[in-house]
Design a protein around this motif. Sequence first.
Motif, mmCIF file in Angstrom:
data_model
loop_
_atom_site.group_PDB
_atom_site.id
_atom_site.type_symbol
_atom_site.label_atom_id
_atom_site.label_comp_id
_atom_site.label_asym_id
_atom_site.label_seq_id
_atom_site.Cartn_x
_atom_site.Cartn_y
_atom_site.Cartn_z
ATOM 1 N N VAL A 48 0.861 -1.182 0.000
ATOM 2 C CA VAL A 48 0.000 0.000 0.000
ATOM 3 C C VAL A 48 0.898 1.233 0.000
ATOM 4 N N ASP A 49 0.317 2.395 -0.279
ATOM 5 C CA ASP A 49 1.129 3.605 -0.433
ATOM 6 C C ASP A 49 1.828 4.004 0.864
ATOM 7 N N TYR A 51 1.919 6.791 2.531
ATOM 8 C CA TYR A 51 1.180 7.579 3.524
ATOM 9 C C TYR A 51 0.277 6.686 4.366
ATOM 10 N N THR A 52 -0.298 5.652 3.766
ATOM 11 C CA THR A 52 -1.104 4.700 4.538
ATOM 12 C C THR A 52 -0.224 3.974 5.548
ATOM 13 N N ARG A 53 0.951 3.519 5.113
ATOM 14 C CA ARG A 53 1.862 2.816 6.018
ATOM 15 C C ARG A 53 2.394 3.739 7.107
ATOM 16 N N THR A 55 0.727 6.280 8.332
ATOM 17 C CA THR A 55 -0.409 6.453 9.247
ATOM 18 C C THR A 55 -0.492 5.300 10.230
ATOM 19 N N TRP A 56 -0.241 4.073 9.744
ATOM 20 C CA TRP A 56 -0.220 2.917 10.643
ATOM 21 C C TRP A 56 0.793 3.139 11.767
ATOM 22 N N TYR A 216 -6.479 -1.493 12.618
ATOM 23 C CA TYR A 216 -6.355 -0.369 11.685
ATOM 24 C C TYR A 216 -5.527 -0.727 10.454
ATOM 25 N N ASP A 220 -7.263 -1.553 6.051
ATOM 26 C CA ASP A 220 -6.706 -0.928 4.848
ATOM 27 C C ASP A 220 -6.251 -1.944 3.808
ATOM 28 N N LYS A 223 -7.011 -2.394 -0.156
ATOM 29 C CA LYS A 223 -6.337 -1.656 -1.231
ATOM 30 C C LYS A 223 -5.353 -2.526 -2.019
ATOM 31 N N TYR A 363 -2.942 8.412 -4.953
ATOM 32 C CA TYR A 363 -3.073 8.948 -3.597
ATOM 33 C C TYR A 363 -2.582 10.385 -3.578
ATOM 34 N N ARG A 368 0.287 13.453 6.680
ATOM 35 C CA ARG A 368 -0.858 12.999 7.473
ATOM 36 C C ARG A 368 -0.634 13.418 8.930
#
Length: 370
Positions: A48-49, A51-53, A55-56, A216, A220, A223, A363, A368
Motif C-alpha cells: 500500500v502507499d 502515507y497509509t503505512r 499512518t499505521w 487499523y 486498509d 487496497k 493517492y 498525514r
Amino acid sequence: MKVGFIICEFNPLHNGHLKLIESAKSLCDKIVCIMSGDLVQRGEVAIVDKYTRATWAIQAGCDMVVELPPEYTLASAQIFATGASKIISLFNGEKALFFGSECGNIEKLNEVASIMQTPQYQSALKAHIKTGINYAQASSLAIQECTSKDLSEILSHPNNTLAVEYLKSVDDSVNCYTMQRMGNYNDSLDTSNPSAKSLRELIMQSLSVSSYVPKYVEQDLYKIKNIKENLFSLIKYQLPKTLNIDQIYGINEGLHNRILSSLNESESFDEFIAKVKTKRYTYTAICRIILNCLIENYSKFDELIDKPIDYINILAINKDSKSLLSNIEATVITKPIDIKKNNLNLDLINASKRLFTSLNYSYDSFIRIL
C-alpha cells in the motif's frame, strides 16, 4: 528530549513491529520512523502507499514518519543503512536506534561490525567476491577467516545483516538496541510469528491476517492488488527504452545484456528474474535493479556513501509531537510547495510514486497529521 529511531518498511505493520515500538517508547520521549517509500528494499512495489503505512506507524504509537529516499531503499543493506543513518544525523539531541535481529545480541552484532571494518576482513571479502559468489556469502566466509569465534552464521540472516550495517554506519553518540525476532523471515505461513513476507503471501491468497496485524492495518488491506504480471508487462515495455541502461545503479559486468536477452525469452515475471539471477546476483538484488531501471536511478555508490541528505520528507506526524520539527537541521518537506521553494530534486521519489500509482491506485501527496 531523547528521540528513538526505527528504520522500517511496515509492509505491512504487524504485531512484531508493535513490540519493537513499545520497547522503544519505554526508553525514549519521542519515536521517529525512517520508512521506505513506495518501493521497498526487497525490490518490490509496496503493498500500500507510503502515507497509509506511515499512518499505521502513528496509530501504533510513533510520533513522526519520514521517508528514506528510493536511491537508498533500492540498494544493498550497506547503502540502505547509510541513508537511514544520514537522516538520524539531521536530528539534534540525545538519540537511540532500535531494530530487530535474529541474533538478538547487541554485543555479538557489534563484534561482527567491528571485524567488518578491519583491513583483514576487507581483503578476505574481496578475495571471496572474485570467486563469483554473492556479497552475503562472501561476507560470512570473510568473517570466518578473521576470528576464531563462531560469528559467520550471523550474516546468513537478513535482519542480522541490516543490524550490523546500522551499527557500522551510525554515529558513536547513537545508543543502539536490538530485539530478537521470533521466527524466521522465510518461515512457512502457519507460524505463530509470521514475517511481513509471510503476511503478504497470506493476503495475496485472500486469507485472513487478523490475528497478526492491528485492526487499523487490517481495514486498509482492501487496497492491496496482485500486480506481478502487470509489472512484468510494464517491464517488457519500458526496459528496452531505458537510456544508458548499463549506467543504472547496481548494473555492472555487462549485466544489462543478460537482463535484455532474458526479457525477450521470458513469458512471466518469475521466469524473467530466474533467468537473470546468478550466483553473484540474488533474486532480491535483481528485483532491486529492475525497479532502478523503471525509475531511472543513475546514482553512484560513492555518491550515496559520501553525499549528505539535505532534506527530510515528512509523511506523517502526531499532532502533539510537532515540537520534533524544530529538532531537525535540514530542509523539512511537509507540502509540495516546500519542494519548489527550496529547489529540491525529488525526481526519484516522484518516479517511484508514478510507478506505484500506475500499478495500484492514486493517492494525495500531503503530510498525514493524526
